[in-house]
Design a protein around this motif. Structure first.
Motif, PDB file in Angstrom:
ATOM      1  N   UNK A 140       0.800  -1.230   0.000  1.00  0.00           N
ATOM      2  CA  UNK A 140       0.000   0.000   0.000  1.00  0.00           C
ATOM      3  C   UNK A 140       0.827   1.271   0.000  1.00  0.00           C
ATOM      4  N   UNK A 141       2.100   1.195   0.330  1.00  0.00           N
ATOM      5  CA  UNK A 141       2.936   2.388   0.339  1.00  0.00           C
ATOM      6  C   UNK A 141       3.390   2.828  -1.032  1.00  0.00           C
ATOM      7  N   UNK A 142       3.098   2.041  -2.066  1.00  0.00           N
ATOM      8  CA  UNK A 142       3.559   2.350  -3.415  1.00  0.00           C
ATOM      9  C   UNK A 142       2.407   2.861  -4.267  1.00  0.00           C
ATOM     10  N   UNK A 143       2.643   3.943  -4.993  1.00  0.00           N
ATOM     11  CA  UNK A 143       1.630   4.492  -5.890  1.00  0.00           C
ATOM     12  C   UNK A 143       1.544   3.630  -7.141  1.00  0.00           C
ATOM     13  N   UNK A 144       0.339   3.333  -7.617  1.00  0.00           N
ATOM     14  CA  UNK A 144       0.179   2.413  -8.749  1.00  0.00           C
ATOM     15  C   UNK A 144       0.532   3.007 -10.108  1.00  0.00           C
ATOM     16  N   UNK A 145       1.021   4.254 -10.139  1.00  0.00           N
ATOM     17  CA  UNK A 145       1.433   4.854 -11.406  1.00  0.00           C
ATOM     18  C   UNK A 145       2.891   5.321 -11.341  1.00  0.00           C
ATOM     19  N   UNK A 146       3.663   4.739 -10.433  1.00  0.00           N
ATOM     20  CA  UNK A 146       5.062   5.144 -10.278  1.00  0.00           C
ATOM     21  C   UNK A 146       5.987   3.947 -10.365  1.00  0.00           C
ATOM     22  N   UNK A 147       7.208   4.197 -10.855  1.00  0.00           N
ATOM     23  CA  UNK A 147       8.272   3.203 -10.839  1.00  0.00           C
ATOM     24  C   UNK A 147       9.205   3.527  -9.678  1.00  0.00           C
ATOM     25  N   UNK A 148       9.746   2.459  -9.065  1.00  0.00           N
ATOM     26  CA  UNK A 148      10.591   2.631  -7.891  1.00  0.00           C
ATOM     27  C   UNK A 148      11.891   1.855  -8.068  1.00  0.00           C
ATOM     28  N   UNK A 149      12.969   2.441  -7.504  1.00  0.00           N
ATOM     29  CA  UNK A 149      14.238   1.745  -7.439  1.00  0.00           C
ATOM     30  C   UNK A 149      14.873   2.037  -6.090  1.00  0.00           C
ATOM     31  N   UNK A 150      15.221   0.988  -5.360  1.00  0.00           N
ATOM     32  CA  UNK A 150      15.967   1.111  -4.128  1.00  0.00           C
ATOM     33  C   UNK A 150      17.376   0.576  -4.383  1.00  0.00           C
ATOM     34  N   UNK A 151      18.385   1.338  -4.000  1.00  0.00           N
ATOM     35  CA  UNK A 151      19.760   0.957  -4.309  1.00  0.00           C
ATOM     36  C   UNK A 151      20.584   0.868  -3.038  1.00  0.00           C
ATOM     37  N   UNK A 152      21.391  -0.170  -2.961  1.00  0.00           N
ATOM     38  CA  UNK A 152      22.337  -0.351  -1.883  1.00  0.00           C
ATOM     39  C   UNK A 152      23.725  -0.560  -2.454  1.00  0.00           C
ATOM     40  N   UNK A 153      24.714  -0.793  -1.598  1.00  0.00           N
ATOM     41  CA  UNK A 153      26.082  -0.959  -2.091  1.00  0.00           C
ATOM     42  C   UNK A 153      26.245  -2.119  -3.068  1.00  0.00           C
ATOM     43  N   UNK A 154      25.513  -3.206  -2.853  1.00  0.00           N
ATOM     44  CA  UNK A 154      25.680  -4.392  -3.696  1.00  0.00           C
ATOM     45  C   UNK A 154      24.402  -4.798  -4.417  1.00  0.00           C
ATOM     46  N   UNK A 155      23.260  -4.558  -3.788  1.00  0.00           N
ATOM     47  CA  UNK A 155      21.984  -5.020  -4.341  1.00  0.00           C
ATOM     48  C   UNK A 155      21.122  -3.838  -4.743  1.00  0.00           C
ATOM     49  N   UNK A 156      20.146  -4.125  -5.590  1.00  0.00           N
ATOM     50  CA  UNK A 156      19.153  -3.119  -5.969  1.00  0.00           C
ATOM     51  C   UNK A 156      17.828  -3.821  -6.210  1.00  0.00           C
ATOM     52  N   UNK A 157      16.757  -3.100  -6.000  1.00  0.00           N
ATOM     53  CA  UNK A 157      15.412  -3.640  -6.197  1.00  0.00           C
ATOM     54  C   UNK A 157      14.618  -2.661  -7.032  1.00  0.00           C
ATOM     55  N   UNK A 170      12.047  -6.780  -9.595  1.00  0.00           N
ATOM     56  CA  UNK A 170      13.287  -7.442  -9.991  1.00  0.00           C
ATOM     57  C   UNK A 170      14.354  -7.047  -8.983  1.00  0.00           C
ATOM     58  N   UNK A 171      14.902  -8.030  -8.302  1.00  0.00           N
ATOM     59  CA  UNK A 171      16.008  -7.820  -7.384  1.00  0.00           C
ATOM     60  C   UNK A 171      17.288  -8.289  -8.054  1.00  0.00           C
ATOM     61  N   UNK A 172      18.276  -7.411  -8.184  1.00  0.00           N
ATOM     62  CA  UNK A 172      19.552  -7.759  -8.803  1.00  0.00           C
ATOM     63  C   UNK A 172      20.579  -7.905  -7.687  1.00  0.00           C
ATOM     64  N   UNK A 173      21.130  -9.117  -7.585  1.00  0.00           N
ATOM     65  CA  UNK A 173      22.003  -9.471  -6.475  1.00  0.00           C
ATOM     66  C   UNK A 173      23.315 -10.044  -6.998  1.00  0.00           C
ATOM     67  N   UNK A 174      24.432  -9.807  -6.293  1.00  0.00           N
ATOM     68  CA  UNK A 174      25.685 -10.464  -6.667  1.00  0.00           C
ATOM     69  C   UNK A 174      25.519 -11.981  -6.589  1.00  0.00           C
TER      70      UNK A 174
END
Length: 390
Positions: free
Chosen positions: A195-212, A226-230
């Motif tokens: 519910x915290x995400x708006x249904x008309x927006x794209x989101x990216x969370x970035x960390x030192x090694x991973x991103x979502x 899509x979670x991109x992980x080492x």
């Protein structure tokens, strides 16, 4: 005698997005064709994907955009956040993006795009359960042989049979896939679970090694993530392998609540070890050529797999004249462009977005610069320019 008219009979191997796009271009040009697909049903995986303006402008010209839009989302914004939820960038898309690039950026389930394309192809031109095992394209015609004993003939062969292409193997031999050092875990969740995400927006969370990455699909009723992980122990190259939810839980254990909501909503994610191939110096021999992932498999960081396949289809139909020389002209036209996209995907796009202290853009401006030339590209205009230069 070989068929040298402008209406050859074409065999297309593979009925994914690329193969169906080829079928549509051939149908529009009045060229006889048959599509051979190894799967017993005409289906596609239901994960989400991006369709940039370079691809949607083609679908618009084909009259297919109105059929796709009810199932798609035109995102209004893109947000980049840190693993603690700190907002780095809020970028407008929607009308701004469409005015900038001349066509919309859409996010959609692969299965929805595949269904729209498939509905345009006459069913008597589709042959399911037909797994190609060998072919001969070196003479005056093409001869194909399938695993169930069937055989078929054609004037030209288009290999649109994906990263494990039988047609590509005849051109390139046995290849060693290039592993990126990362794998992706992906799936689709209901919007009401996050519910915290708006249904008309794209989101990216970035960390030192991973991103979502998380983008809306199905008119905002669902999100695809899509979670991109080492990954130090890659599996075989596959779109259909399953992963473990525990991997998501461990990778994002201390991340923001919205990320935790995505992880909780995820069931059994698909696992995709991220490989590509070195660019080929040629795509075919004799009366055969390649298209889409069979020609130029690329990492997903530019979100261009489908868009480049659609562009390939337009270019192939343009050069098709029933001769091997026409296929070579198609290859010479497309290879420089897709090679640039393919190699740029290795270290560009979403990979440029890094954690920041909040004072910089997190690399998003570089991401936009990476893809802007791709999104502005108009394959039909480029074909017209190339014809004028001859």
């Amino acid at each position: 005698m070989p068929n040298t008219s402008r209406t050859p009979h074409v065999a297309v191997v593979g009925a994914g997005i690329g193969g169906l796009a080829v079928a549509i271009t051939l149908l529009r040009k009045g060229v006889a064709f048959d599509v051979y697909e190894q799967a017993p049903e005409l289906t596609e995986m239901g994960v989400g994907m991006h369709l940039g303006p370079n691809g949607t402008r083609v679908l618009r010209r084909w009259g297919l955009e109105p059929l796709l839009r009810p199932a798609a989302v035109r995102p209004e914004t893109l947000e980049v956040r840190g693993q603690d939820g700190q907002l780095f960038v809020h970028r407008l898309m929607g009308d701004v993006w469409e005015q900038e690039y001349g066509a919309p950026h859409l996010t959609v389930l692969r299965s929805e795009l595949h269904a729209v394309l498939g509905a345009q192809v006459p069913r008597d031109r589709l042959h399911l359960g037909a797994r190609l095992v060998s072919f001969d394209a070196g003479g005056d015609s093409v001869q194909l042989r399938f695993a169930d004993g069937r055989a078929a003939g054609a004037d030209l062969l288009v290999g649109a049979d994906g990263v494990h292409s039988v047609v590509r193997r005849a051109v390139a031999g046995e290849e060693n896939p290039v592993f990126s050092g990362a794998s992706a875990l992906r799936g689709v969740i209901d919007a009401e679970q996050v519910p915290g995400l708006a249904p008309d927006s794209m989101y990216m969370w970035v960390g030192p090694d991973a991103r979502l990455l998380c983008v809306p699909v199905e008119a905002g009723r669902r999100f695809t993530y899509v979670a991109v992980l080492p990954d130090r122990c890659p599996s075989e190259e596959s779109w259909s392998e399953t992963g473990e939810r525990q991997a998501l839980t461990l990778a994002f254990a201390d991340w923001h609540d919205d990320v935790q909501a995505i992880v909780r909503a995820a069931d059994t994610p698909g696992r995709w070890a991220l490989y590509d191939r070195e660019p080929l110096t040629r795509w075919g021999h004799g009366r055969s050529t390649l298209l889409g992932d069979a020609a130029h498999p690329m990492l997903p960081h530019h979100g261009q797999g489908a868009g480049q396949a659609v562009e390939d289809a337009v270019a192939l139909a343009h050069f098709l004249d029933g001769t091997p020389e026409g296929l070579r002209r198609y290859e010479d036209f497309r290879r420089p462009h897709v090679t640039r996209v393919q190699l740029g995907s290795r270290d560009g796009g979403s990979l440029r977005v890094k954690p920041t202290d909040g004072t910089a853009d997190g690399g998003l401006d570089q991401l936009v610069e990476d893809v802007s030339w791709i999104h502005r590209y108009d394959v039909e205009a480029a074909l017209e320019r190339a014809a004028a230069d001859v």
